[in-house]
Design a protein around this motif. Structure first.
Motif, PDB file in Angstrom:
ATOM      1  N   GLN A 104      50.958  40.307  58.062  1.00  0.00           N
ATOM      2  CA  GLN A 104      49.917  40.120  57.061  1.00  0.00           C
ATOM      3  C   GLN A 104      49.860  41.277  56.068  1.00  0.00           C
ATOM      4  OE1 GLN A 104      48.611  37.291  57.145  1.00  0.00           O
ATOM      5  NE2 GLN A 104      46.749  37.273  55.938  1.00  0.00           N
ATOM      6  N   MET A 108      50.057  40.987  51.968  1.00  0.00           N
ATOM      7  CA  MET A 108      49.016  41.486  51.065  1.00  0.00           C
ATOM      8  C   MET A 108      49.616  42.406  50.009  1.00  0.00           C
ATOM      9  SD  MET A 108      45.736  42.122  53.580  1.00  0.00           S
ATOM     10  CE  MET A 108      44.629  42.316  52.184  1.00  0.00           C
ATOM     11  N   GLU A 112      49.716  41.630  46.018  1.00  0.00           N
ATOM     12  CA  GLU A 112      49.143  42.596  45.080  1.00  0.00           C
ATOM     13  C   GLU A 112      50.142  42.921  43.969  1.00  0.00           C
ATOM     14  OE1 GLU A 112      47.040  47.026  45.031  1.00  0.00           O
ATOM     15  OE2 GLU A 112      47.895  46.230  46.877  1.00  0.00           O
ATOM     16  N   PRO A 135      38.833  47.605  47.645  1.00  0.00           N
ATOM     17  CA  PRO A 135      39.618  46.562  48.332  1.00  0.00           C
ATOM     18  C   PRO A 135      39.407  45.164  47.764  1.00  0.00           C
ATOM     19  CG  PRO A 135      37.735  47.218  49.674  1.00  0.00           C
ATOM     20  CD  PRO A 135      37.769  48.160  48.506  1.00  0.00           C
ATOM     21  N   ASN A 138      42.733  43.902  46.015  1.00  0.00           N
ATOM     22  CA  ASN A 138      43.795  43.508  46.933  1.00  0.00           C
ATOM     23  C   ASN A 138      43.462  42.198  47.636  1.00  0.00           C
ATOM     24  OD1 ASN A 138      44.932  43.626  49.926  1.00  0.00           O
ATOM     25  ND2 ASN A 138      46.332  44.800  48.646  1.00  0.00           N
ATOM     26  N   THR A 139      42.197  42.039  48.016  1.00  0.00           N
ATOM     27  CA  THR A 139      41.781  40.821  48.717  1.00  0.00           C
ATOM     28  C   THR A 139      41.849  39.608  47.801  1.00  0.00           C
ATOM     29  OG1 THR A 139      40.284  42.187  50.054  1.00  0.00           O
ATOM     30  CG2 THR A 139      39.962  39.805  50.122  1.00  0.00           C
ATOM     31  N   HIS A 142      45.389  38.471  47.421  1.00  0.00           N
ATOM     32  CA  HIS A 142      45.941  37.852  48.627  1.00  0.00           C
ATOM     33  C   HIS A 142      45.346  36.475  48.915  1.00  0.00           C
ATOM     34  CE1 HIS A 142      47.865  37.533  52.473  1.00  0.00           C
ATOM     35  NE2 HIS A 142      46.731  37.560  53.148  1.00  0.00           N
ATOM     36  N   HIS A 143      44.052  36.323  48.693  1.00  0.00           N
ATOM     37  CA  HIS A 143      43.373  35.099  49.118  1.00  0.00           C
ATOM     38  C   HIS A 143      43.062  34.122  47.984  1.00  0.00           C
ATOM     39  CE1 HIS A 143      42.771  36.259  53.297  1.00  0.00           C
ATOM     40  NE2 HIS A 143      42.384  37.454  52.900  1.00  0.00           N
ATOM     41  N   ASP A 223      36.830  31.120  45.772  1.00  0.00           N
ATOM     42  CA  ASP A 223      37.319  32.271  46.536  1.00  0.00           C
ATOM     43  C   ASP A 223      36.895  33.579  45.881  1.00  0.00           C
ATOM     44  OD1 ASP A 223      38.529  30.575  48.339  1.00  0.00           O
ATOM     45  OD2 ASP A 223      40.455  30.577  47.295  1.00  0.00           O
ATOM     46  N   VAL A 227      34.753  36.395  47.942  1.00  0.00           N
ATOM     47  CA  VAL A 227      35.281  37.745  48.167  1.00  0.00           C
ATOM     48  C   VAL A 227      34.353  38.796  47.569  1.00  0.00           C
ATOM     49  CG1 VAL A 227      37.161  39.330  47.562  1.00  0.00           C
ATOM     50  CG2 VAL A 227      37.679  37.012  48.356  1.00  0.00           C
TER      51      VAL A 227
END
Length: 318
Positions: A104, A108, A112, A135, A138-139, A142-143, A223, A227
């Protein structure tokens, strides 16, 4: 033994030479058979591919004939199919099987590097936020983000359809059309449908790929909200205020019948600067009138002042 088209007197004289000659003949037979087999397999593969192509074209023609559709439409469909076959698409992440088994943390980092530039290009981020320390970035990469391909003539979206993600055009040339207005060119770097990050947005026009392979990155609105609200903090408050101000701009545009999915980067930066000033004002003053003013704006936004726009869960002061 004969190794040339003409006869000759060269022949093995002893057992060792005969053994060598037999090995040469067997090796030649294997190599030649393999060569012929490869050619046959290639020809059969090309024949099958051509057969499938002809079958698809036959089915397309049959479909139009059985439904008595117009020849003009058939010609347009044929042209789109022809251009699609000429388009080369880069590999998607799903097509690389080995990537699916990556840990994972590496996924990520990969996402990014793939999407961070497009995410920062939105122009909605305050100057004090940084991908190195926050963060959220980055999140989101990724999501909430994904890349897409639109081939020449392909529609990315149509007027009146529900919008669930922002589009950031990476490469290629697209055309955006509003009813009753000349088409606008959507060039690389254009941001499309930004309001869907804060509102339930319906597309106002049509976005279509014009020439070449058009790649674009999407950021999912649901999303994005999930987040940002999960991490909270000053960035959440800033984005909430940014949403209120942006919705106000959209209300003004609707009053003037100027709603569009295309958002000018200069306008986004202007709204972002105003949001920065208001965020600083709210954070430094205890004046209840300031908070009350923004609460009224937030409640108005939540009510959906115009029918096509209703706020998401990322509502200010909620």
């Amino acid at each position: 033994m004969l190794f040339t088209p003409a006869t000759n007197s060269i022949a093995p004289d002893n057992a060792l030479e005969r053994f060598f000659a037999i090995c040469v003949i067997l090796l030649a037979m294997c190599v030649f058979s393999s060569f012929i087999g490869t050619i046959s397999a290639t020809v059969n593969s090309l024949r099958n591919a051509q057969g499938q192509k002809l079958k698809q074209e036959e089915n397309l023609l049959r479909f139009f004939i059985e439904r008595n559709l117009s020849l003009d439409l058939y010609s347009k469909v044929q042209e789109v199919v022809r251009r699609e076959r000429l388009t080369e698409a880069r590999l998607s992440e799903e097509e690389v099987e080995l990537l699916q088994r990556l840990p994972q943390r590496f996924k990520m980092q990969m996402h990014e590097e793939m999407y961070l530039f497009a995410l920062l290009h939105l122009g909605i981020w305050p100057p004090w936020s940084s991908p190195d320390t926050d963060p959220v970035f980055n999140t989101l990469c990724h999501h909430a983000m994904k890349d897409h391909l639109a081939k020449p003539g392909e529609d990315v979206f149509m007027p009146g359809t529900a919008c669930h993600h922002v589009c950031i055009i990476e490469s290629g040339h697209m055309s955006y059309s509003l009813a009753g207005a000349p088409p606008e060119e959507a060039t690389p770097g254009s941001v499309v449908a930004l309001p869907c990050l804060w509102a339930e947005w319906s597309h106002c026009g049509r976005l279509m790929a014009r020439t070449g392979s058009c790649y674009y990155v999407t950021l999912n609105g649901d999303d994005f909200c999930e987040v940002v609200m999960r991490f909270g903090g000053p960035l959440l408050r800033f984005l909430q205020i940014m949403g209120v101000l942006l919705i106000g701009e959209l209300e003004s545009a609707q009053d003037q019948s100027q709603l569009s999915d295309l958002t000018s980067l200069s306008n986004i930066r202007e709204v972002s600067e105003r949001a920065q000033r208001f965020t600083k004002l709210i954070g430094t003053t205890p004046d209840k009138s300031v908070h009350a003013t923004f609460s009224i704006l937030a409640n108005k936004a939540q009510g959906g002042l115009f029918g096509r726009l209703q706020t998401r869960n990322l509502s200010p002061f909620g």
